[in-house]
Each structure stands twice: as C-alpha cells, then as structure tokens.
Design an enzyme around this catalytic site. Structure first.
Site, PDB file in Angstrom:
ATOM      1  N   CYS A 376       0.809  -1.228   0.000  1.00  0.00           N
ATOM      2  CA  CYS A 376       0.000   0.000   0.000  1.00  0.00           C
ATOM      3  C   CYS A 376       0.840   1.275   0.000  1.00  0.00           C
ATOM      4  O   CYS A 376       0.855   2.008  -0.988  1.00  0.00           O
ATOM      5  CB  CYS A 376      -0.927  -0.001   1.209  1.00  0.00           C
ATOM      6  SG  CYS A 376      -2.143  -1.317   1.167  1.00  0.00           S
TER       7      CYS A 376
HETATM    8  N1  LIG Z   1      -2.533  -6.048   1.884  1.00  0.00           N
HETATM    9  C1  LIG Z   1      -3.020  -5.008   2.516  1.00  0.00           C
HETATM   10  O1  LIG Z   1      -2.654  -4.747   3.662  1.00  0.00           O
HETATM   11  C2  LIG Z   1      -4.054  -4.109   1.878  1.00  0.00           C
HETATM   12  C3  LIG Z   1      -4.748  -3.216   2.696  1.00  0.00           C
HETATM   13  C4  LIG Z   1      -5.714  -2.400   2.136  1.00  0.00           C
HETATM   14  C5  LIG Z   1      -5.930  -2.441   0.769  1.00  0.00           C
HETATM   15  N2  LIG Z   1      -5.225  -3.299  -0.029  1.00  0.00           N
HETATM   16  C6  LIG Z   1      -5.532  -3.316  -1.451  1.00  0.00           C
HETATM   17  O2  LIG Z   1      -6.366  -4.443  -1.729  1.00  0.00           O
HETATM   18  C7  LIG Z   1      -6.061  -4.984  -3.021  1.00  0.00           C
HETATM   19  C8  LIG Z   1      -5.683  -6.433  -2.873  1.00  0.00           C
HETATM   20  O3  LIG Z   1      -4.498  -6.514  -2.091  1.00  0.00           O
HETATM   21  P1  LIG Z   1      -4.035  -7.860  -1.401  1.00  0.00           P
HETATM   22  O4  LIG Z   1      -2.966  -7.473  -0.448  1.00  0.00           O
HETATM   23  O5  LIG Z   1      -5.199  -8.633  -0.914  1.00  0.00           O
HETATM   24  O6  LIG Z   1      -3.398  -8.604  -2.658  1.00  0.00           O
HETATM   25  P2  LIG Z   1      -3.010 -10.150  -2.750  1.00  0.00           P
HETATM   26  O7  LIG Z   1      -1.973 -10.244  -3.796  1.00  0.00           O
HETATM   27  O8  LIG Z   1      -2.719 -10.680  -1.383  1.00  0.00           O
HETATM   28  O9  LIG Z   1      -4.353 -10.848  -3.236  1.00  0.00           O
HETATM   29  C9  LIG Z   1      -4.898 -10.631  -4.492  1.00  0.00           C
HETATM   30  C10 LIG Z   1      -5.466 -11.942  -4.995  1.00  0.00           C
HETATM   31  O10 LIG Z   1      -6.099 -11.694  -6.241  1.00  0.00           O
HETATM   32  C11 LIG Z   1      -5.856 -12.807  -7.080  1.00  0.00           C
HETATM   33  N3  LIG Z   1      -6.082 -12.363  -8.456  1.00  0.00           N
HETATM   34  C12 LIG Z   1      -5.278 -11.661  -9.272  1.00  0.00           C
HETATM   35  N4  LIG Z   1      -5.881 -11.409 -10.434  1.00  0.00           N
HETATM   36  C13 LIG Z   1      -7.113 -11.967 -10.353  1.00  0.00           C
HETATM   37  C14 LIG Z   1      -8.208 -12.042 -11.234  1.00  0.00           C
HETATM   38  N5  LIG Z   1      -8.185 -11.457 -12.439  1.00  0.00           N
HETATM   39  N6  LIG Z   1      -9.295 -12.712 -10.840  1.00  0.00           N
HETATM   40  C15 LIG Z   1      -9.347 -13.311  -9.624  1.00  0.00           C
HETATM   41  N7  LIG Z   1      -8.350 -13.263  -8.744  1.00  0.00           N
HETATM   42  C16 LIG Z   1      -7.239 -12.585  -9.099  1.00  0.00           C
HETATM   43  C17 LIG Z   1      -4.442 -13.207  -6.751  1.00  0.00           C
HETATM   44  O11 LIG Z   1      -4.190 -14.542  -7.135  1.00  0.00           O
HETATM   45  C18 LIG Z   1      -4.414 -13.010  -5.248  1.00  0.00           C
HETATM   46  O12 LIG Z   1      -4.765 -14.183  -4.556  1.00  0.00           O
HETATM   47  C19 LIG Z   1      -4.949  -4.094  -3.578  1.00  0.00           C
HETATM   48  O13 LIG Z   1      -5.513  -3.097  -4.357  1.00  0.00           O
HETATM   49  C20 LIG Z   1      -4.331  -3.480  -2.335  1.00  0.00           C
HETATM   50  O14 LIG Z   1      -3.725  -2.249  -2.612  1.00  0.00           O
HETATM   51  C21 LIG Z   1      -4.311  -4.148   0.516  1.00  0.00           C
END
Ligand SMILES: NC(=O)c1ccc[n+]([C@@H]2O[C@H](COP(=O)([O-])OP(=O)(O)OC[C@H]3O[C@@H](n4cnc5c(N)ncnc54)[C@H](O)[C@@H]3O)[C@@H](O)[C@H]2O)c1
Length: 541
Positions: A376
């Site tokens: 992030c």
């Molecule tokens: N990790 C954090 O602390 C956090 C906090 C707040 C917001 N976010 C935001 O949330 C979003 C997700 O982050 P995250 O940390 O969960 O990412 P992540 O990489 O842990 O998880 C994302 C998942 O999406 C899957 N994926 C990718 N493309 C896909 C598709 N086309 N269809 C279905 N699944 C798909 C991946 O395989 C993965 O399992 C990002 O935009 C991030 O900025 C993350």
C-alpha cells in the site's frame, strides 16, 4: 486515459521513480510458511446528494435511480438495525423481474441481503479478500470465492489458510459444510448476488498504475453480469476508476446501473498483523455510482462490519483511501528526515518522538525506519500522482515524501559502513546478518520490503549476507534461494554485524545484544533491552 488500457500512449513520460524498487531488484517470492449486529446508520441525505460525480454520470447518460416503492421501503429501513442472522433459513425470496420497475431489483437484493439468502462473492482471495470471505461466512451468508491462483483455491478446499490473520478455523468448518464455495472458475459468479473485487493494484515498471488485474476481473464479471447483481471494487486505485473503467464495461451488455445492476467502490483498510483492528471493527467507507448502489453496498457491509460510512460518490471513496495512505507516507517521510538530521546532531530521534507524543492533542507519532514496504504505502501515492498529472497538477509534497522514504535503505547502508569502520572492517568480506525481512513486525509479507533492498545492496558491496526471520523461512531474491538461518549464540558470534530491519516481537533481542559484535538497529527494537557494557556497539537509526 486508463493505465493498462490499449489506448495509453506508450511515449507518455513515466512517473518519477522514487521508491527503492528503482534499484531494480527482482520481486521476491515467499517460498514457505503457510501458517499453519451491525449498526448501520447511513446518512441517506449525504449519499443521495447531487454531486459533481452525479453530474458527470448524467452527461454520460446514466440516470440516477428514481425513488419508487422499493426505494421508499429501503429508505424506511435505512435508520434501522439489520439483524445479523436470518430467521428465514434457506427460503428463496422472489426475484425481481426485468422491467419490474426502477426499484424491483434493488428491493429484491435488499431483502436477500437482509435474510442472508443473498450469495456474496469475493474475487481475489489474498490479504484483503480472504478475511472478507471469512467475515461473510461468519455473518450467515454462503459466500463464493474466486481466485486465479489454483494453489490458493486448493489450500482453501483443504481447509488451510495461507493468511496469518485468518485462522484455518475461520475457513475450514464452513468449507467442510459447503457454506463457503471456492474455485478458479468465474462461472461460479453466476450464482452470486454481490461481487467484491479484491485483486492487486501494483505499479508498472514505469511506476504508472497497473489496473490490468481490475480490468481482467471486471471483464469476467461483465461477461456473466445479470440483473440484480451488485459489484463492489475494493482494490486501492485512483479516483475515477470505478466510473471510468468498470462502469462502461459492466453497462456494455445493456443493463442500467442503479436500476438493473449496482456498482460501488469501498476501500479496504485492513492492517495485517494488527490484532486490535480487524475487518469487523474497521469502519467501511462506501461510495456508489447511484444512491441505490450506495445503499445496497452499505447494507451488505452492515452485515459484517460494525460501522459503515457512506460518501457521495465512488470518486470520493477512492480518494479517501489514497488520502489515508498518502498521509502515512508523508508523515513517515517527515520523521525519516528528522532521523537523518538527528543522526548528524547526535540526537536519539526515538526519544524525541516519544516525548513529543506525550502532547495530548495535535500530534500523532510516526516512526522512522529502513524504508517503506507492503502493498500500500510505497505504491498508492503513485496512483494519486499519476491521476494528478492527468489533470495537469503536480503533487510536490507527495513526490518529495517518496524521495525521502526511498532514500532510507541507502542511509542504512551508510550506517552499516560506519559501524564496520569502527571495527576497522570494510563491508566487502564482512559477515552480516539481516534480522527481519518482512516489511513490518509480526507478519510474513515480503512485498516491497526495504529489507530485501538492503540484502541486495549489501551483496553488491561484497558482504557475506544471511538473514533470519521467524515468519519467513525462505525467499527467492536475484534468482537465488535464501533460507532463514537459526538465530542462536553461535550464528550471532560468527557475524561482524547484525542489521535489525524488522522489529518482530518474538525475537530474543537480549541474545542479539549480548552476542553480536555490532548492531545497526533501524527499528528501535533494542529499546527495552538493558545489557550493561553493550550499549556502545549499537548504531540506532
Ligand atoms: N494487503 C493489505 O494490507 C491491503 C490493505 C488495504 C488495501 N489493499 C488493497 O487491496 C487490493 C488487494 O491486495 P491484497 O494485499 O489482498 O493482494 P493479494 O496479492 O494478497 O491478493 C490478491 C489476490 O487476487 C488474485 N487475483 C489476481 N488477479 C485476479 C483475477 N483477475 N481474478 C481473480 N483473482 C485474481 C491473486 O491470485 C491473489 O490471490 C490491492 O488493491 C491493495 O492495494 C491491501
């Protein structure tokens, strides 16, 4: 112009490169360690207010949903407290019919959510999506999870969790009883009434936003979109994404937003590794394309989180998340700059910050460190500065913060040089243990971790580097596999220097203090450790 779209000009100047990733170290991969009554009181007036976004929508031909009988009944319920559990069991509610009136689909979906007979789906089951899936199951729904990663799906089907904050017990029984369905097949979404998109939003090499994951997921949803579905984007992104990218794709099949399908943005604020604030007690900000979209999304989240905060548009909700993360980036930059100054002035910056934090108002402590990490804070400000540039605006403070934060690994390297110099040693040939590779304490996430940059830079300088991290037993960096070494007296005595890059709470810092020849402490991890006679070998950030 949306980044990642075919129409983007290839010659467009890249964003200013200021993160540590600019050193070009390859992205690491974790090899191991799979650990083992809603009070929704939305301010309807605010949600329904005509906004600049609303004007824009009208210009593009998307009409606001007109209040009808169902809208009125939704409004009546708006101030009410939705029951957590359905008394209706599995009774299928009647479905709205196409052409059944403006509010037919909204009313039907609202009823299904209220009775927990709606089937919510989550697309992308990572740090954000998996906790949400678990919460939806806990709230009494039978959620569907879709992820393109077959490994994750297989783990979940076996009742295993790969996210530290989601214990297997939160998943396994529901999967076993068929209350949670997971798969890689997007056709599962045909059964879904609501769809939360939680896919990654990284940066491209040029540091421009990479929304290709959002686009790919949206295309799959659009292909299967049917009347009565609510789609909510949760991935962090720049203001305008929901309106400009998702809406046209979803509306292309002829359904009308706010009447036949519903679309909203709701940023995820989860803080991995934080046991105090979890998905359930972190307020959820929601902005819909139309008031009906906002109300339905608020109602859905009201079943799983304690407080829902509706805002007037999707763009406001998108900007809220970027403000929150940019606020952190800028404040961390301020204390990092102060740390560099205190280093020159021979002052302990930690002592300064802790004393300042005793002020009961107008001050919030932020702490310096070896650089920004995670998915992030190092990334999101680029989303904002990219969008700002589209409007001809330069976000100078944000760019400067990025430069300062991005310079911290270099500063740590400089501290390493000085610490070894005091022992009449050079970096080349010295044995250095990097303590902690996760980007923050007590989690196993390596994404954008500054410790990896520091590992790479030390190697470049000719040091013999190893690492220890209780949460990350192995990693891949620069086409090489690294394994976490044991942290015992013998290992510590072999080192010329220990660099504490992550302040994991379970580490025996007394042992480190006693046995290491010299320590660079970038996290103030040794704060509580008092070992007479050892203070002189510590180099604090
Ligand atoms: N990790 C954090 O602390 C956090 C906090 C707040 C917001 N976010 C935001 O949330 C979003 C997700 O982050 P995250 O940390 O969960 O990412 P992540 O990489 O842990 O998880 C994302 C998942 O999406 C899957 N994926 C990718 N493309 C896909 C598709 N086309 N269809 C279905 N699944 C798909 C991946 O395989 C993965 O399992 C990002 O935009 C991030 O900025 C993350």
């Amino acid at each position: 112009m949306p980044p990642g779209s075919e129409s983007e000009r290839p010659g467009e100047p890249p964003g200013r490169i200021y993160s540590k990733s600019s050193k070009g170290f390859p992205r690491p991969q974790t090899l191991t360690r799979g650990p083992a009554g809603p009070r929704w009181a939305p301010r309807l007036a605010a949600a329904g207010k005509q906004s600049p976004g609303g004007e824009a929508r009208k210009r593009r031909g998307h009409e606001e949903a007109r209040p009808g009988r169902g809208e009125a009944s939704l409004a009546r319920r708006a101030g009410s407290v939705y029951p957590r559990r359905s008394s209706a069991g599995d009774r299928r509610p009647r479905r709205g019919r196409k052409g059944a009136g403006v509010s037919g689909w909204a009313e039907t979906l609202a009823e299904r959510i209220e009775k927990r007979t709606a089937r919510p789906a989550v697309v992308g089951l990572g740090y954000v999506g998996l906790p949400l899936l678990a919460e939806l199951a806990r709230a009494g729904f039978r959620p569907i999870g879709v992820d393109v990663d077959a490994g994750k799906v297989a783990a979940l089907r076996e009742g295993r969790s790969y996210i530290l904050d989601v214990p297997a017990e939160a998943i396994a029984p529901a999967v076993g009883e068929g209350r949670i369905t997971v798969g890689t097949d997007f056709d599962l979404l045909r059964d879904a009434d609501t769809i939360d998109i939680c896919v990654p939003t990284p940066l491209r090499k040029t540091k421009d936003p990479d929304v290709s994951y959002i686009l790919a997921a949206t295309e799959e949803i659009a292909r299967r979109l049917r009347p009565g579905q609510l789609v909510i984007l949760e991935s962090t992104t720049y203001p305008g994404t929901t309106d400009e990218l998702l809406l046209p794709k979803l509306a292309a099949g002829g359904l009308t937003v706010g009447e036949e399908f519903f679309l909203a943005f709701s940023p995820e604020r989860v803080d991995p590794g934080n046991p105090r604030f979890v998905t359930r007690n972190i307020p959820k900000v929601v902005g819909g394309v139309t008031p009906a979209c906002t109300r339905l999304a608020c109602q859905l989240y009201g079943t799983t989180v304690e407080r829902v905060v509706p805002v007037s548009t999707t763009r406001v909700a998108e900007m809220v998340k970027l403000l929150e993360n940019t606020f952190r980036s800028v404040n961390i930059a301020l204390v990092n700059e102060l740390a560099l100054l205190c280093d020159r002035m021979d002052l302990n910056v930690w002592e300064v910050i802790e004393a300042a934090a005793t002020k009961p108002f107008g001050f919030m402590p932020f702490f310096p460190g070896p650089g920004l990490g995670g998915h992030c804070i190092p990334i999101d400000p680029f989303y904002l500065s990219w969008k700002a540039r589209q409007t001809g605006f330069e976000t100078r403070l944000i760019e400067l913060a990025g430069q300062i934060n991005g310079s911290m690994p270099e500063h740590v390297l400089d501290m390493v040089r000085r610490a070894l110099n005091r022992q009449s040693k050079a970096v080349r040939g010295s044995r250095i243990l990097v303590l902690g590779v996760a980007y923050k304490a007590d989690i196993d996430d390596l994404r954008e971790s500054p410790a990896l940059d520091i590992l790479g830079m030390l190697e470049d300088e000719g040091a013999r580097v190893c690492y220890h991290d209780p949460f990350v037993s192995g990693l891949e960096l620069r086409d090489r596999k690294w394994a976490s070494v044991r942290l015992d007296a013998a290992t510590l005595r072999e080192q010329d220097l220990v660099v504490i890059t992550t302040g994991h709470s379970g580490v025996d810092y007394r042992l480190v203090m006693r046995e290491a020849a010299a320590i660079v402490d970038t996290r103030n991890a040794l704060k509580e450790v008092r070992e007479p006679g050892h203070e002189a070998k510590i180099f604090r950030l």
